[in-house]
Design a protein around this motif. Structure first.
Motif, PDB file in Angstrom:
ATOM      1  N   VAL A   1       0.806  -1.226   0.000  1.00  0.00           N
ATOM      2  CA  VAL A   1       0.000   0.000   0.000  1.00  0.00           C
ATOM      3  C   VAL A   1       0.835   1.269   0.000  1.00  0.00           C
ATOM      4  CG1 VAL A   1      -1.930  -1.134   1.138  1.00  0.00           C
ATOM      5  CG2 VAL A   1      -0.160  -0.044   2.519  1.00  0.00           C
ATOM      6  N   GLY A   2       2.131   1.152   0.264  1.00  0.00           N
ATOM      7  CA  GLY A   2       2.973   2.344   0.302  1.00  0.00           C
ATOM      8  C   GLY A   2       3.078   2.913   1.703  1.00  0.00           C
ATOM      9  N   VAL A   3       4.187   3.592   1.950  1.00  0.00           N
ATOM     10  CA  VAL A   3       4.445   4.145   3.289  1.00  0.00           C
ATOM     11  C   VAL A   3       3.381   5.143   3.698  1.00  0.00           C
ATOM     12  CG1 VAL A   3       6.000   5.622   4.595  1.00  0.00           C
ATOM     13  CG2 VAL A   3       6.917   3.713   3.299  1.00  0.00           C
ATOM     14  N   GLN A   4       2.901   5.957   2.734  1.00  0.00           N
ATOM     15  CA  GLN A   4       1.949   7.007   3.086  1.00  0.00           C
ATOM     16  C   GLN A   4       0.657   6.453   3.654  1.00  0.00           C
ATOM     17  OE1 GLN A   4       2.874  10.091   3.029  1.00  0.00           O
ATOM     18  NE2 GLN A   4       4.870   9.479   2.213  1.00  0.00           N
ATOM     19  N   SER A   5       0.360   5.173   3.304  1.00  0.00           N
ATOM     20  CA  SER A   5      -0.881   4.578   3.786  1.00  0.00           C
ATOM     21  C   SER A   5      -0.669   3.713   5.020  1.00  0.00           C
ATOM     22  CB  SER A   5      -1.505   3.723   2.670  1.00  0.00           C
ATOM     23  OG  SER A   5      -1.760   4.509   1.539  1.00  0.00           O
ATOM     24  N   ARG A   6       0.587   3.591   5.504  1.00  0.00           N
ATOM     25  CA  ARG A   6       0.852   2.729   6.649  1.00  0.00           C
ATOM     26  C   ARG A   6       0.744   3.512   7.958  1.00  0.00           C
ATOM     27  NH1 ARG A   6       6.237  -0.672   4.842  1.00  0.00           N
ATOM     28  NH2 ARG A   6       5.576  -1.198   2.741  1.00  0.00           N
ATOM     29  N   ARG A   7       0.718   2.756   9.045  1.00  0.00           N
ATOM     30  CA  ARG A   7       0.794   3.358  10.365  1.00  0.00           C
ATOM     31  C   ARG A   7       2.271   3.535  10.698  1.00  0.00           C
ATOM     32  NH1 ARG A   7      -0.156   0.057  13.861  1.00  0.00           N
ATOM     33  NH2 ARG A   7      -0.418  -1.862  12.677  1.00  0.00           N
ATOM     34  N   LEU A   8       2.695   4.774  10.897  1.00  0.00           N
ATOM     35  CA  LEU A   8       4.116   5.054  11.054  1.00  0.00           C
ATOM     36  C   LEU A   8       4.497   5.361  12.503  1.00  0.00           C
ATOM     37  CD1 LEU A   8       4.785   7.195   7.872  1.00  0.00           C
ATOM     38  CD2 LEU A   8       5.135   4.763   8.207  1.00  0.00           C
ATOM     39  N   GLY A   9       3.656   5.026  13.428  1.00  0.00           N
ATOM     40  CA  GLY A   9       3.962   5.355  14.811  1.00  0.00           C
ATOM     41  C   GLY A   9       4.998   4.452  15.446  1.00  0.00           C
ATOM     42  N   GLY A  10       5.310   3.289  14.814  1.00  0.00           N
ATOM     43  CA  GLY A  10       6.245   2.350  15.406  1.00  0.00           C
ATOM     44  C   GLY A  10       7.688   2.788  15.242  1.00  0.00           C
ATOM     45  N   ARG A  11       8.600   1.915  15.694  1.00  0.00           N
ATOM     46  CA  ARG A  11      10.024   2.226  15.671  1.00  0.00           C
ATOM     47  C   ARG A  11      10.740   1.572  14.506  1.00  0.00           C
ATOM     48  NH1 ARG A  11      12.520   5.991  17.613  1.00  0.00           N
ATOM     49  NH2 ARG A  11      14.356   4.689  17.980  1.00  0.00           N
ATOM     50  N   GLY A  12       9.998   0.896  13.582  1.00  0.00           N
ATOM     51  CA  GLY A  12      10.625   0.131  12.514  1.00  0.00           C
ATOM     52  C   GLY A  12      11.562   0.936  11.640  1.00  0.00           C
ATOM     53  N   LEU A  13      11.040   1.960  10.984  1.00  0.00           N
ATOM     54  CA  LEU A  13      11.859   2.745  10.062  1.00  0.00           C
ATOM     55  C   LEU A  13      12.921   3.571  10.790  1.00  0.00           C
ATOM     56  CD1 LEU A  13       9.198   3.877   7.431  1.00  0.00           C
ATOM     57  CD2 LEU A  13      10.655   1.855   7.444  1.00  0.00           C
ATOM     58  N   PRO A  14      12.615   4.242  11.898  1.00  0.00           N
ATOM     59  CA  PRO A  14      13.677   4.951  12.634  1.00  0.00           C
ATOM     60  C   PRO A  14      14.794   4.016  13.089  1.00  0.00           C
ATOM     61  CG  PRO A  14      11.528   5.707  13.345  1.00  0.00           C
ATOM     62  CD  PRO A  14      11.277   4.523  12.464  1.00  0.00           C
ATOM     63  N   ASN A  15      14.428   2.782  13.419  1.00  0.00           N
ATOM     64  CA  ASN A  15      15.443   1.818  13.846  1.00  0.00           C
ATOM     65  C   ASN A  15      16.392   1.490  12.700  1.00  0.00           C
ATOM     66  OD1 ASN A  15      16.792  -0.002  15.501  1.00  0.00           O
ATOM     67  ND2 ASN A  15      15.472  -1.692  14.916  1.00  0.00           N
ATOM     68  N   LEU A  16      15.854   1.345  11.499  1.00  0.00           N
ATOM     69  CA  LEU A  16      16.695   1.079  10.325  1.00  0.00           C
ATOM     70  C   LEU A  16      17.618   2.256  10.046  1.00  0.00           C
ATOM     71  CD1 LEU A  16      14.126  -0.627   7.906  1.00  0.00           C
ATOM     72  CD2 LEU A  16      15.859  -1.718   9.314  1.00  0.00           C
ATOM     73  N   GLU A  17      17.094   3.449  10.201  1.00  0.00           N
ATOM     74  CA  GLU A  17      17.908   4.652   9.987  1.00  0.00           C
ATOM     75  C   GLU A  17      19.039   4.731  11.023  1.00  0.00           C
ATOM     76  OE1 GLU A  17      15.604   8.159  10.022  1.00  0.00           O
ATOM     77  OE2 GLU A  17      17.192   9.431   9.223  1.00  0.00           O
ATOM     78  N   ALA A  18      18.726   4.388  12.248  1.00  0.00           N
ATOM     79  CA  ALA A  18      19.739   4.422  13.304  1.00  0.00           C
ATOM     80  C   ALA A  18      20.825   3.374  13.055  1.00  0.00           C
ATOM     81  CB  ALA A  18      19.083   4.192  14.665  1.00  0.00           C
ATOM     82  N   ARG A  19      20.435   2.197  12.588  1.00  0.00           N
ATOM     83  CA  ARG A  19      21.413   1.147  12.302  1.00  0.00           C
ATOM     84  C   ARG A  19      22.375   1.581  11.197  1.00  0.00           C
ATOM     85  NH1 ARG A  19      20.393  -4.201  14.006  1.00  0.00           N
ATOM     86  NH2 ARG A  19      18.433  -4.513  15.137  1.00  0.00           N
ATOM     87  N   ALA A  20      21.842   2.286  10.178  1.00  0.00           N
ATOM     88  CA  ALA A  20      22.708   2.766   9.099  1.00  0.00           C
ATOM     89  C   ALA A  20      23.667   3.849   9.617  1.00  0.00           C
ATOM     90  CB  ALA A  20      21.859   3.305   7.947  1.00  0.00           C
ATOM     91  N   ALA A  21      23.153   4.773  10.424  1.00  0.00           N
ATOM     92  CA  ALA A  21      23.987   5.852  10.955  1.00  0.00           C
ATOM     93  C   ALA A  21      25.099   5.301  11.842  1.00  0.00           C
ATOM     94  CB  ALA A  21      23.112   6.826  11.745  1.00  0.00           C
ATOM     95  N   ARG A  22      24.823   4.206  12.555  1.00  0.00           N
ATOM     96  CA  ARG A  22      25.812   3.607  13.438  1.00  0.00           C
ATOM     97  C   ARG A  22      27.068   3.190  12.675  1.00  0.00           C
ATOM     98  NH1 ARG A  22      23.023  -0.879  15.497  1.00  0.00           N
ATOM     99  NH2 ARG A  22      21.869   0.615  16.744  1.00  0.00           N
TER     100      ARG A  22
END
Length: 518
Positions: A461-482
């Motif tokens: 359905v695409g990100v715009q239609s998902r529930r984004l309140g979880g930590r999934g995507l921020p967690n991936l971003e943090a892992r890359a920054a690490r």
């Protein structure tokens, strides 16, 4: 059958005392494409009277009987169930005019012609179906002969082009690195159009892309000129002959709820446009072709698994049987050497023990090599494939996994646990929120071993239609920054999401990244 139509027309000409008779069979867009004539067509008079073909089109388009005098014209439409099949026109009656009796005679012959034309249409449809059936059988036969996937795709395109009497046929599949792009993977066409192979076009707004997105066949006109317009702003060399492609059909390659791509056939401008019957035949062939493609993929995967199982069995036998026997023999020989009084013979026995030890070491190296191709503990490829397969139950389908580059050689051990976590988090995110029917996992190391890129693409359905309140995507971003890398998303509502996780391997190996030294 056309001869029967000609004899009927000859009878009409004689019965009405006409100079010329013509019968036309309707083609695409209600235009007569097949003609049967009797006699000699009169020369146009001073009033610029219309030609016989124009009169036929008038009768077909209006669906009414035309009877005119000076010069004499009599035309009767031929139809069935309200659909025009053709028309019969008589010209230049020697009596000066056509009578009502002539009209009755021609109406009777038109009824006979209706049966003839309907039979001709059935014969043509049967011939077309036989051609497509032969194409389906040929593709199936090639698959059963053990062809690889790329050759099977080429045969699908070749047989589709022949059966459709098309100028070009192509199989397009989604670009794993860009959810908005669909790429021609196989093109069967004349030499000057084969450069289309590999051409990328937008998935949205093109006939081929729309067939893939909507999972429904699409028939269009002006296909080539539309593609050239779509690529006008791209740095893509498109063959000029492409603009001459006109009528086209794009049909989705569907297996279950998953669309593998789209099959497109196209004809040059001037060739008869595709009909609704053609659309149904292409769609049916595409469904069969998709099953062949999927069966081929499963067969290749089964063969790969069988090879891996064989390798495991050989490695296990080498370890459990051969090495143990060699080890036992070495121990017995070593024990015997202690009882040998001849020093030279004892030294020779000890040398044989050393050679047995070297042989055991060589066998162990072979075991490690065998297991490295399929062992979940040593091969990064196997680890990721096994990890992705573990999501089959929660996703409802098996993820499509692809690897490029020297992964096992280039990816350091300290990065692997992080990579496992990223794949797990990305697939969990798809399972929880995407409502997808397919997902692609691509792992790439560039040719210099400097950068690791993970791409996860779903058709949900695409990100715009998902529930984004979880930590999934921020967690991936943090892992890359690490690891000094970056994490990006690309999504279009209703058309899926692409996640890209990228880190520099050279710095990770040197241990110069944040959190990489402990």
């Amino acid at each position: 059958m056309l001869e029967a139509l000609r004899r009927s027309l000859e009878s009409a000409v004689r019965a009405t005392n006409a100079t010329f008779g013509v019968a036309g069979i309707v083609g695409p867009h209600r235009r007569p494409t097949t003609f049967v004539t009797v006699g000699h067509e009169p020369e146009p008079g001073p009033g610029g009277e219309p030609a016989a073909t124009e009169l036929l089109e008038e009768v077909i388009n209006t669906g009414r009987i035309i009877r005119r005098q000076h010069p004499g014209v009599l035309g009767i439409p031929i139809s069935a169930d309200g659909e025009p099949l053709g028309a019969i026109c008589l010209l230049d009656n020697h009596r000066g005019e056509f009578t009502e009796q002539d009209e009755h005679v021609l109406a009777g012959l038109a009824h006979l012609a209706q049966a003839v034309i309907e039979h001709l249409h059935r014969l043509e449809q049967t011939k077309q179906r036989q051609q497509w059936l032969a194409a389906s059988n040929a593709v199936t036969t090639a698959l059963l002969a053990g062809e690889d996937q790329s050759l099977t795709l080429r045969h699908i395109a070749q047989h589709a082009r022949r059966a459709a009497d098309a100028a070009a046929a192509a199989i397009a599949r989604p670009d794993p690195s860009d959810i908005g792009i669909i790429r021609f993977q196989v093109v069967d066409a004349e030499e000057d159009m084969r450069a289309l192979n590999g051409l990328a076009i937008p998935a949205s707004g093109t006939a081929t892309g729309e067939a893939f997105l909507t999972k429904a066949p699409v028939a269009v006109r002006g296909y080539g000129s539309h593609i050239m317009t779509q690529n006008a702003d791209r740095q893509t060399v498109v063959p000029a002959v492409l603009k001459d492609l006109d009528s086209a059909i794009a049909a989705p390659l569907i297996v279950g709820h998953v669309c593998l791509g789209a099959l497109t056939v196209a004809r040059f401008d001037g060739a008869p446009p595709f009909t609704d019957e053609d659309v149904q035949l292409v769609e049916s062939f595409a469904h069969h072709a998709a099953l062949v493609m999927e069966f081929g993929r499963i067969t290749e995967e089964s063969y790969r698994l069988a090879v891996l199982e064989d390798r495991h069995r050989i490695a296990r036998d080498l370890h459990d049987v051969v090495i143990q026997r060699l080890y036992a023999s070495g121990l017995r020989l070593y024990a015997l050497s202690a009882d040998i009084t001849d020093t030279a013979v004892a030294d020779r026995a000890n040398q044989l023990v050393d050679e047995i030890d070297l042989t055991i070491d060589s066998i162990r190296a072979s075991i490690f090599a065998l297991e490295d191709d399929g062992s979940e503990s040593t091969s990064l490829r196997s680890q990721i494939r096994h990890l992705a397969s573990g999501f089959t139950d929660v996703l409802g389908f098996e993820p499509w996994v692809n690897f490029e580059g020297p992964l096992d050689a280039a990816v350091p051990d300290q990065v692997r646990p992080e990579l496992h976590g990223v794949v797990r988090e990305a697939l969990s995110n798809v399972a929880r929120h995407a409502s997808a029917s397919s997902v692609y996992v691509g792992l790439t190391v560039d040719g210099y071993g400097r950068e690791l890129t993970l791409t996860v693409v779903d058709n949900g359905v695409g990100v715009q239609s998902r529930r984004l309140g979880g930590r999934g995507l921020p967690n991936l971003e943090a892992r890359a920054a690490r690891w000094g890398g970056e994490f990006t998303t690309n999504s279009e509502a209703g058309h899926g999401t692409s996640l890209t996780w990228r880190i520099p391997l050279a710095m990770a190996t040197a241990g110069e990244l944040q959190g990489a030294t402990s």
